[in-house]
Design a protein around this motif. Structure first.
Motif, short mmCIF file in Angstrom:
data_model
loop_
_atom_site.label_atom_id
_atom_site.label_comp_id
_atom_site.label_asym_id
_atom_site.label_seq_id
_atom_site.Cartn_x
_atom_site.Cartn_y
_atom_site.Cartn_z
N UNK A 108 0.72 -1.25 -0.08
CA UNK A 108 -0.06 0.11 0.03
C UNK A 108 0.93 1.17 -0.13
N UNK A 109 2.22 1.03 -0.22
CA UNK A 109 2.94 2.20 -0.40
C UNK A 109 3.36 2.74 -1.79
N UNK A 110 3.88 3.65 -1.72
CA UNK A 110 4.22 4.37 -3.08
C UNK A 110 5.52 3.55 -3.83
N UNK A 111 5.45 3.91 -5.14
CA UNK A 111 6.37 2.73 -5.80
C UNK A 111 7.98 3.03 -5.35
N UNK A 112 8.12 4.40 -5.38
CA UNK A 112 9.46 4.80 -5.17
C UNK A 112 9.77 5.14 -3.49
N UNK A 113 11.04 5.35 -3.39
CA UNK A 113 11.29 5.74 -2.12
C UNK A 113 10.82 7.31 -1.67
N UNK A 114 10.79 7.82 -2.50
CA UNK A 114 10.60 9.19 -2.44
C UNK A 114 8.94 9.70 -2.39
N UNK A 115 8.29 9.01 -3.15
CA UNK A 115 6.98 9.00 -3.31
C UNK A 115 6.42 9.94 -4.31
N UNK A 116 4.92 9.95 -4.41
CA UNK A 116 4.26 11.08 -5.36
C UNK A 116 4.49 12.36 -4.72
N UNK A 117 4.60 12.72 -3.79
CA UNK A 117 4.55 14.20 -3.38
C UNK A 117 5.64 14.45 -2.49
N UNK A 118 6.62 13.76 -2.19
CA UNK A 118 7.50 14.04 -1.00
C UNK A 118 8.95 14.32 -1.63
N UNK A 119 8.93 14.67 -3.01
CA UNK A 119 10.27 15.00 -3.47
C UNK A 119 10.62 16.49 -3.92
N UNK A 120 11.77 16.81 -4.50
CA UNK A 120 11.76 18.27 -4.77
C UNK A 120 11.07 18.76 -6.09
N UNK A 121 10.64 19.99 -5.96
CA UNK A 121 9.88 20.33 -7.03
C UNK A 121 10.51 20.25 -8.57
N UNK A 122 11.66 20.22 -8.52
CA UNK A 122 12.13 20.27 -9.97
C UNK A 122 12.24 18.69 -10.53
N UNK A 123 12.15 17.74 -9.80
CA UNK A 123 12.14 16.37 -10.08
C UNK A 123 10.70 15.67 -10.24
#
Lengths: 433, 376
Positions: A108-123
């Motif tokens: 039930x978690x996001x596919x990546x370690x950072x997630x759908x909304x947790x990353x830097x805005x440029x990526x």
């Protein structure tokens, strides 16, 4: 390609969908291993997943891959990939990355370690986001390897694994009446995503396809709804688009001895990497819905060999009564005709050969002539297709009265390795090591 | 033609460049080389008068004695363009002035203006200060501005020739010039498109033209050239195209893109390929989509090349991956060369198009990670 993060404790850095649910006040219903689904009373099977609610999580790690004996979920997104790299190391890195992503998504978690909304805005986010806020929904992700992964059409050993191709992964023969489309058939790697929420299943495939860019390319994919088989005694037998109960005589999770005999590749069957795995055959079978709907009830029942209402074999009272293939009616004719589907497909008529079916209905819109483009996406797992699917389908293709209403459009054959044991294991490790 | 615009985050100002090194021109260095270096370019050779030179301002004098239009480039690692002259007609000479710090470079002539060109090594010695990370980023803007200026010069020249051919009702010549002129447009499309009002007039496709607005520009003339073959009434449209191109060239030359804009531009160009060129939508009458494909790819590569010194310091693995994937797309596309140009979109099979699509996806995913590396 990054190494898979195998440390369970660091995975929650992204937004956990399951946690989000809990925080939102959904209470225990969304939490794995707590709620017990109604009717999910087990006869001692090894699949603890059967006790989950429809929203809960199915354990990803185990002896066998989830998504085979797991009680069939309601929705399917199935995809076949071509491997487009020649670089074995890149393929291995992808399988590792995929395994880690699948472990996260099935929890039930996001596919990546950072997630759908947790990353830097440029990526761009490492999860596509459409499953945010949704529970695990019993998502299972099951992987298989096609014959062409071992050798290409020219017979070349693509990744140094040709000598590990199981004999049971022999190309399927041409069956009478096959109208297969090559672009909808085959594939080097398949991924079956099943869930009780279609958005969760699509999210899983979409993210795996994205992670795979440059290493794999989607060859074909199929959405399915309304499971057409039950894989557990806790499940009622569902109906296919012909309106009949389907999969009454299916292999079920509770039949431990039969599963050993008929479903799981055993040590000594073939290459060691497949022990505990299973062979998957997929067939996209178009149903000629409109002509079927115009046929009389008696004809429909004669074709199937069961009654449309209860699903009882003709001449019997209840669904799970054993069919009597010898009994004749007052007119001296066999009650279950020589060409009835149930006779031709039944284990008694096929030297005991059985399949674990977990197919899905599909409706891909309409076909431009005003007819539903619809049918059954047939999925069957087994220990050895040469002894199971091939002889059964050979008989069906020759004699089944139902063929008048069916067109086989696509075919796939895959060797599904055993389960991922733990966080250090990955899909295909034994094959590529 | 694309529908999305360049993203210019408010924070981009932080990255904007001050005190550029290597802007070229004016700096009277001690290490200045003596006199122009002669380059003899033909259709099959590229003889460079000196291959070991001293750092500083260098001038090349390129003479084209072949029969094809030629180009001359000086590349740093990863095909980062240090300087180039485009569009050297047979029999003509052009000069290239370029500021070269010590290092290893490649020279290239491109007879017929296509392919990797005829390459040669160029070694520049002297004092080479190691570039600090921020300075490396700073150089990106200047480096890409050089690229834009070279492209706009050629865009203007080729548009003039195209317009002249249309007005002369020389359909065959106009058809030959059409994909060539558009090559220079497509290479710098994200820059050009940052001027929202001019872009649809120059590059608008029929379906995106708004109600009440006339269908003009390249694609209007394309339609007439390839459907009716009659451009006798297109004189005014051709004149307006040239006016608009001149306006956009002036604006583009003055534009200084931040490193973040460059990163997004490199990605935007690949999105162009994925959404418009693979599908054959862009050039639906001429089917010269592969020309645009190649130009978008070159433009993307130029933007990445401008960022390369900074990327090599910050994320060498990403640079390696980009190099691999650029080479892969180039190889895939290279299968579809036809003479000095490209096969028509309609000549490619579905399988071949899927192969190209896969290779673009494989490149676009790592390119989408560049912006975050630049921003950190």
């Amino acid at each position: 390609m990054s190494e898979p993060n195998t440390d369970e404790t660091t995975r929650g850095t992204g937004v956990s969908r399951r946690r989000a649910i809990t925080l939102a006040g959904a209470g225990v219903a969304g939490v794995a291993g707590v709620a017990v689904g109604a009717g999910a009373l087990l006869g001692g099977g090894d699949q603890a997943s059967a006790t989950e609610t429809a929203a809960g999580a199915v354990p990803f790690h185990g002896e066998h891959q989830a998504g085979i004996t797991t009680p069939a979920q309601d929705r399917l997104h199935f995809v076949a990939f071509d491997v487009i790299t020649k670089d074995r190391a890149r393929l291995v890195a992808l399988l590792q990355e995929w395994t880690a992503a699948a472990a996260r998504m099935t929890a039930g978690k996001d596919a990546g370690l950072i997630g759908a909304v947790g990353g830097v805005p440029e990526a761009p986010p490492d999860d596509t986001g459409e499953a945010l806020g949704l529970p695990p929904s019993q998502l299972t992700i099951t992987v298989g390897f096609g014959p062409t992964l071992f050798r290409d059409a020219q017979g070349r050993d693509r990744f140094g694994i040709a000598d590990k191709r199981p004999a049971a992964l022999a190309d399927l023969p041409h069956f009478a009446g096959d109208a297969l489309k090559p672009e909808l058939s085959g594939g080097d790697i398949c991924v079956q995503a099943c869930a009780n929420d279609p958005q969760v299943a699509v999210h899983a495939i979409r993210n795996l396809a994205r992670i795979g860019m440059g290493v794999v390319s989607v060859r074909w994919s199929q959405l399915g709804f309304g499971r057409t088989s039950s894989t557990s005694r806790g499940q009622a037998t569902p109906r296919n688009l012909f309106g009949f109960k389907d999969g009454t005589a299916n292999l079920k999770a509770e039949d431990a001895d039969l599963l050993r005999e008929q479903l799981w590749a055993q040590p000594g069957d073939g290459p060691a990497w497949m022990a505990g795995g299973s062979y998957l055959v997929t067939r996209k079978i178009r149903m000629l819905i409109e002509t079927w709907d115009r046929s009389p009830l008696a004809e429909q029942e004669m074709i199937v060999g069961r009654t449309k209402g209860s699903g009882a074999p003709l001449g019997k009272r209840a669904e799970f009564d054993e069919p009597d293939f010898a009994v004749k009616g007052d007119d001296g004719e066999l009650v279950i005709a020589e060409t009835a589907h149930v006779r031709l497909a039944h284990p008694d008529q096929n030297d005991g050969a059985r399949l674990l079916r977990r197919g899905y209905n599909f409706v891909d819109g309409s076909d431009g002539l005003g007819r539903l483009d619809a049918g059954l996406f047939f999925i069957a797992y087994q220990r050895d297709p040469r002894k199971q699917f091939v002889p059964i389908q050979t008989r069906l293709a020759r004699n089944d009265a139902m063929n008048e209403y069916l067109r086989h459009m696509s075919s796939g054959l895959f060797a599904c390795p055993p389960g991922v044991r733990d966080a250090g294991d990955w899909w295909g490790r034994a094959l590529f090591s | 033609m694309r529908t999305t615009r360049f993203v210019v985050p408010a924070a981009a100002g932080v990255l904007a460049v001050a005190g550029l090194a290597g802007c070229g021109g004016g700096d009277d260095s001690d290490a200045k080389a003596d006199g122009p270096i002669a380059v003899k370019a033909t259709d099959s050779a590229c003889e460079v008068g000196a291959t070991e030179i001293v750092a500083g301002q260098v001038t090349f004098k390129v003479t084209n004695s072949g029969s094809k239009v030629n180009e001359f480039y000086v590349y740093a690692a990863g095909d980062r363009v240090m300087g180039e002259v485009e569009n050297i007609a047979p029999g003509l000479s052009r000069e290239l002035r370029v500021e070269l710090p010590a290092g290893t470079y490649e020279t290239a002539c491109k007879p017929g203006m296509s392919g990797r060109g005829i390459r040669g090594a160029l070694k520049v010695s002297g004092t080479a200060a190691t570039v600090a990370p921020d300075a490396a980023l700073g150089q990106a803007t200047a480096s890409y501005q050089r690229y834009v200026q070279s492209q706009t010069a050629a865009l203007l020249t080729k548009t003039e020739e195209f317009v002249a051919a249309v007005k002369a009702n020389d359909v065959a010549r106009a058809k030959d010039l059409y994909p060539v002129a558009r090559t220079y447009w497509e290479r710098i499309e994200p820059v050009a498109e940052s001027f929202g009002d001019l872009d649809p007039k120059i590059d608008g496709r029929e379906e995106v033209v708004e109600e009440g607005m006339p269908f003009t520009g390249f694609h209007r003339i394309e339609k007439d050239l390839w459907t009716t073959g009659d451009v006798s009434k297109d004189g005014a449209i051709a004149d307006q195209l040239l006016v608009d191109v001149k306006a956009i060239v002036a604006k583009a030359n003055a534009e200084k893109l931040t490193p973040l804009q460059l990163a997004n531009g490199a990605k935007a160009l690949l999105d162009e390929v994925a959404s418009g060129k693979i599908t054959g939508e862009e050039e639906r009458y001429s089917h010269t989509d592969l020309w645009d494909f190649n130009a978008n790819l070159e433009g993307s590569k130029a933007a990445i090349a401008a960022l390369r010194p900074a990327l090599e310091q910050r994320s060498p693995d990403l640079v390696k991956q980009l190099d691999t994937e650029f080479a892969n797309v180039e190889a895939m596309l290279g299968k579809h060369r036809a003479g000095d140009g490209w096969k028509l979109h309609t000549q490619l099979s579905k399988t071949e198009l899927k192969e190209l699509s896969d290779s673009i996806n494989a490149l676009a995913e790592p390119i989408s990670k560049v912006a975050a590396v630049v921003a950190r």
